[in-house]
Design a protein around this motif. Sequence first.
Motif, PDB file in Angstrom:
ATOM      1  N   TYR A  29      63.619  30.698 -33.706  1.00 11.45           N
ATOM      2  CA  TYR A  29      64.077  29.913 -32.553  1.00 11.45           C
ATOM      3  C   TYR A  29      65.454  30.390 -32.124  1.00 11.45           C
ATOM      4  O   TYR A  29      66.428  30.251 -32.855  1.00 11.45           O
ATOM      5  N   ASP A 363      61.103  26.561 -35.899  1.00 12.48           N
ATOM      6  CA  ASP A 363      60.719  27.963 -36.045  1.00 12.48           C
ATOM      7  C   ASP A 363      59.213  28.157 -35.867  1.00 12.48           C
ATOM      8  O   ASP A 363      58.774  29.141 -35.258  1.00 12.48           O
ATOM      9  N   ALA A 366      58.636  28.009 -32.258  1.00 12.71           N
ATOM     10  CA  ALA A 366      59.164  29.201 -31.592  1.00 12.71           C
ATOM     11  C   ALA A 366      58.186  30.365 -31.758  1.00 12.71           C
ATOM     12  O   ALA A 366      57.936  31.128 -30.809  1.00 12.71           O
TER      13      ALA A 366
END
Lengths: 438, 438, 438, 438
Positions: A29, A363, A366
């Motif tokens: 991210y 994350d 992302a």
Amino acid sequence: VDGEFFPGIQKIQYKPDAGPEDVLCFKHYNASEIVYGKSMEEWLRFSVCYWHTFRGTGADPFGFPTLHRPWEDGTDSMENAKRRLGAAFEFFTKLGVKYWTFHDRDIAPEGNDLAETNRNLDEVVDLAVKLQGETGMKLLWGTCNLFANPRYMNGAATNPDAHIVAHAAAQVKKGLEVTKRLGGQNFVFWGGREGYHTILNTDVLAELSHMANFFKMAVAHKKKIGFTGQFLLEPKPKEPTKHQYDYDAMTVIGFLKHFGLEKDFKLNIEPNHTTLAGHGYEHDVVMASAFDMLGSIDSNTGSPDLGWDTDQFPMDVKNCTMVMKTVLEMGGLAPGGLNFDCKVRRESTDLEDMFISHVGAMDAFARGLKSAAKVLQEGVLTRLVKERYLSFSSGIGAKIAKGTATIEECEDYIMQKGEPKAASGKQEKFEAILNHYV
Amino acid sequence: VDGEFFPGIQKIQYKPDAGPEDVLCFKHYNASEIVYGKSMEEWLRFSVCYWHTFRGTGADPFGFPTLHRPWEDGTDSMENAKRRLGAAFEFFTKLGVKYWTFHDRDIAPEGNDLAETNRNLDEVVDLAVKLQGETGMKLLWGTCNLFANPRYMNGAATNPDAHIVAHAAAQVKKGLEVTKRLGGQNFVFWGGREGYHTILNTDVLAELSHMANFFKMAVAHKKKIGFTGQFLLEPKPKEPTKHQYDYDAMTVIGFLKHFGLEKDFKLNIEPNHTTLAGHGYEHDVVMASAFDMLGSIDSNTGSPDLGWDTDQFPMDVKNCTMVMKTVLEMGGLAPGGLNFDCKVRRESTDLEDMFISHVGAMDAFARGLKSAAKVLQEGVLTRLVKERYLSFSSGIGAKIAKGTATIEECEDYIMQKGEPKAASGKQEKFEAILNHYV
Amino acid sequence: VDGEFFPGIQKIQYKPDAGPEDVLCFKHYNASEIVYGKSMEEWLRFSVCYWHTFRGTGADPFGFPTLHRPWEDGTDSMENAKRRLGAAFEFFTKLGVKYWTFHDRDIAPEGNDLAETNRNLDEVVDLAVKLQGETGMKLLWGTCNLFANPRYMNGAATNPDAHIVAHAAAQVKKGLEVTKRLGGQNFVFWGGREGYHTILNTDVLAELSHMANFFKMAVAHKKKIGFTGQFLLEPKPKEPTKHQYDYDAMTVIGFLKHFGLEKDFKLNIEPNHTTLAGHGYEHDVVMASAFDMLGSIDSNTGSPDLGWDTDQFPMDVKNCTMVMKTVLEMGGLAPGGLNFDCKVRRESTDLEDMFISHVGAMDAFARGLKSAAKVLQEGVLTRLVKERYLSFSSGIGAKIAKGTATIEECEDYIMQKGEPKAASGKQEKFEAILNHYV
Amino acid sequence: VDGEFFPGIQKIQYKPDAGPEDVLCFKHYNASEIVYGKSMEEWLRFSVCYWHTFRGTGADPFGFPTLHRPWEDGTDSMENAKRRLGAAFEFFTKLGVKYWTFHDRDIAPEGNDLAETNRNLDEVVDLAVKLQGETGMKLLWGTCNLFANPRYMNGAATNPDAHIVAHAAAQVKKGLEVTKRLGGQNFVFWGGREGYHTILNTDVLAELSHMANFFKMAVAHKKKIGFTGQFLLEPKPKEPTKHQYDYDAMTVIGFLKHFGLEKDFKLNIEPNHTTLAGHGYEHDVVMASAFDMLGSIDSNTGSPDLGWDTDQFPMDVKNCTMVMKTVLEMGGLAPGGLNFDCKVRRESTDLEDMFISHVGAMDAFARGLKSAAKVLQEGVLTRLVKERYLSFSSGIGAKIAKGTATIEECEDYIMQKGEPKAASGKQEKFEAILNHYV
């Protein structure tokens, strides 16, 4: 109250090359990175929820609280409420999200009567306005807790006692007003007690009609006060009730349509609720989006082998990819977002676990965003789907798609053209192609 | 073909005092007995389905056929089709039901093209008309099998290939016509392949729109040919598809509403489908009835511990009572009925098992009818429910119920009246009272 | 403390002719009535559990406590603990059951350390001994709460920290001693936290070995102090843990066998746990009994459409019949019993609901007992089952049953006798016969 | 018969840089590449199953066959059997797997009696021996189909008729002999009909005893003929039966232990069966391995939202990683392997779909292998787990682990050391670390 509750933790940084045990940094991210034409921050619009992350105690039906936070003094005082809010804004800021969400009762204690309760709420909202101003944080959505207080045990909008329905309405009135004051971009209704435990004591049609009228009152008040946020309904099939009226996306869309409310509401979809309703993880996100009714997402997950809402942090990149593919296809979720309606496991008792869990989930999303963007940019899946439906762009197919064909025309067509040939659905090919990107 | 296939079995009699092993007589179902103002026959409107009872082979995904019937010669010939139909009418008559149901492809084999298939169908329907005339049997409903032929593997009305959609429409055209000829009181659509296996290859909105247009063509043709039967949609959540669009009652009601079809259809509810969708046994019957959309019932059951459609004969008197309570409250199901969409277990290979199973289920429903009638006649449960909602008959409650209250009025009400008092839901009392009757 | 907490309620009477709303009397349970050779009281051995009925608050994961009892002062004091115990014995006596069950922590509060906690427990047990003496009540079983305290969040006997395992052992030591003092007829182990939430952080074999060693310590201590009650393990598949090691009856029997504990333990089966494990309601009762491992039953029920433990009062007579049929076949449950591990719904807030629920369940089980007795007395089902397996009483069947046949003998048999003929399983006939009795 | 049925398809190559639509090459599976000390081929030991891939027709409970293969002539003749076997070996070879698996009845048709059936089998096995020799293919395992023939509808080893049990035994005798002849490395028992549909007609203990004796006959014959392959039992909870005795890994381990068979069998775990039993995907693989009972794996997957066995190709890399982590930790599966008990969707009707599906799954497992190898090589997760249990390596912990502690010692320990401190379970950290590798 700045900076004092998470002293060992700095603002979470983007470190793409960090090692396996570096769980307090982002490896994927990168807020400002442009993906598919927008920054990751704009696509993902992450939000931290107040209830799990700042009011969760770790208690479960078989166990006492396990989570003891340094800002809690064990009371439900206003002082505690304010100190907690300070801790939350420290957390939001260090984590690097831009949005938060809350229930009215999360942030301020109930008083002895509604008037006092409302004063309490106003006082905490004053502080929240200030903290938002200082930090740049925004309110993704507010909502009213119409399920925890014992008065709502038999329902709020669907309670068999009109006195209680009126109380819920009064609570929503105030909830709308403070959400407006905080610049809330949406307002959510989750009807945890709107349903039944036994059909034997329940008049389902009366209850659904009351619920519709309840929403109409809220819509009228929204217009009256000039609140411009989006109204969202959140489906859930069951738990705490045996049967919840807002079972899943299609049930809610039908309800809104039936009662003439479909212009006033969109849906807040929670995948853990979707799977509890017996669907695949991404199903309700896809269905709501297809009907142009997807407003926002409670980005969490459950365990497929468990029959209750575990509100886990989403850690599966493939699931995140499927959700983000839908989000990208509709051009983004705004004014909605990805709200982490997630709680650390009650065994995850370290303060740092609050960060680790959010970071891990951010994350995962992302990665999902990047995978989905690549899927759409390369366009292979999109093209293959389009080719499957090509026959509807001309001839009898176009007439069927437009609704102008007759059954006799269809019969004539078959009499002339004969037996159709079934084409392979190629599911495994589609799955293998998806794996190319995930 | 009269009387030759079940030579050892006479017309099933009502023998209320029969012993435990006397499973070839009714102990509770007495067709002409008046219960709650009508004969049992009028309330129950039992129907035998052709597919399970005369086309079921006992094959399952792990095993070959087990059921070998004396009227079957192992071919799919017209001769076999007619002999089988004779056997069926012998069965119906001896069992003592008044209604039957079928799919087009159950009763007549497909030919080399649609024209031949239609001729086959006409020829068998000629015989069916004759047999109905001789026996007094009536057609509860006809339906088209739009799922077994490989051409429909990716859907019928929702197939990605318009050629196949057209084929399904042509098939429905003929199905409507022969149902009309047989005096069918309803026509059912069950979309076993209308859904998806993987969202990756599917455009759900296009498919749903095509399905709606498909139904509109059928409605138009119904009117054109003057077929006066009721159109019914049958919800099922999944199986054979991973996700079926007609998931449950509320989903289908929403679909009909969304596409403007709600005046043209009612629902055919199958409790085994309801439980597969994650609801209680009687849930969809109750919901459909509440929305005045209950058209007919496929009176079967599943095993709650199994995740697929077992289509078992309903043998649980409490479940039957809950269903019949709803039926009595709405004044009866006509033109719908109780269709036994049930199959003998593949291990129940004796010819007499066909009778034993239907007789057992008819007795279970007869007991359910009698229990439900007593519940309503004594009126205790009805009164207790009414009392629960009493507050909506005056004051703020009446305004909420009518939709004329405002959120400010609700707030004022609470400011004046204060905190409401939550009343016991008394679930166990309701359950114990129900047990008084079952 | 006699008679003061339920002033409006008299001892529950047997009134077989009571009306539908008379839910505070037995219509079927007649303690002294002889059924199948014993009194109903002897067969049914009902027990009230302390945790749900006297410590349940109505709180659920989405709501605050709803149940406010007159004997509660809001503290966890010893005074409150004693007053509560008095209320409980009033309840037991008025309800007319002979047994109760408790966890150590239900009846007495934890102190600042184990020594103080043990003193608290002793002091309350003194009172319990006295109340048992005055009322004739007996302790069906005691157990230790090894799951609610946060120290056990990662397991008790299976905790990754030996310090915590030792703590659990010390707690069991005391639990055994007070159970002995109270004349407990059994001692139960339910390992709510013995399992895992994620396999990623878990060494399952180490944990299972520790659990076995833990039980061996308890067995040794049992012998040492001369406690003669039966040890019972209670299976549950999941909740609160994602996976509980004691998944179901057969898993636990295998565990006991593997670790050489099968002589020291029997099983306490809870049907709501059985259904959560994916089995039919009566499955684990039947399996445990078949292996001579059925020790006692937690007579409750869940809702088949819900994926968590609802601990509802059993109100389904058919289910009760199946359980009691097994109990009758094994000659009774003693020293085990039927423990109502059930809680009133959190919406059932009236004090009388405590009685209504137990009375309704006792009546349901009384009906189940009478139906099961009739099934066995008339012997039809028993005979039909016996006939199914007749081929194992002679010839090749007897050799197979005794384990003396060889595979060559089997082959020879088939070469001589040829293809066997499959017989109808006649499931619907068995179901219809059962319905004759229920 | 070489090369004629898949003329357009060459031997599948490893092309790590292939594009998204290149689904007929491996992008990750590189047979000879060394990973964690062995070649990928040695770790993965992929096997193609004959039943789904060469006998699957695409029929399902609601639809007719969809899969029409060029080598099928529509008969069950020996000629067809041999041609099909040729096609299979072409497929195996082009795909690049080294192992195959089959049921006796997959490869050769049943005759009019067992003798003829056995001759048919021998004749096809002659060809298989030849083809194995020519291609280097090996038999991972053979098995007997004891569930499809109607004679087994009420069970094979657990049939209530000893004649049928004897038939099953005779069939296993021959199955063992041909498996030996083909150099089978294992022999599998899957008891699809060993269970019950209704407990009402079933004597579960008799049936389990018969099953144990049945296995003992097989073990004796194995020794007698000198077959050195591993015997494997395959758990499944249900389907086709309502309840299957071999419910899951722990149930089967308990069964084997109870009847003294644990030295003679290991387990063949199928994750789709594991999830149907209510566990997480990798659960039974982990449990069987922990008890040193993991023999082989049927590497497939289901859909978590479906309640039946879908036997899909495994395409989820995280699941594959979890399975391969266990396999690596135990040093490999040999003589077992990863058998693709998977079928193309019935809609995947193209011949190439047979390859695409296997290739996609092999690539998913290759990625899983590489991820798991990295997890173990870097050792972070392993170390963190070890640290969690450190307290069992000394002091009271070591005594508990060895089984030498007493409950009094534990009490003393607590009295001295006081209250333990619960440590965070850190589930999200473990999950985030896993995501580092997947």
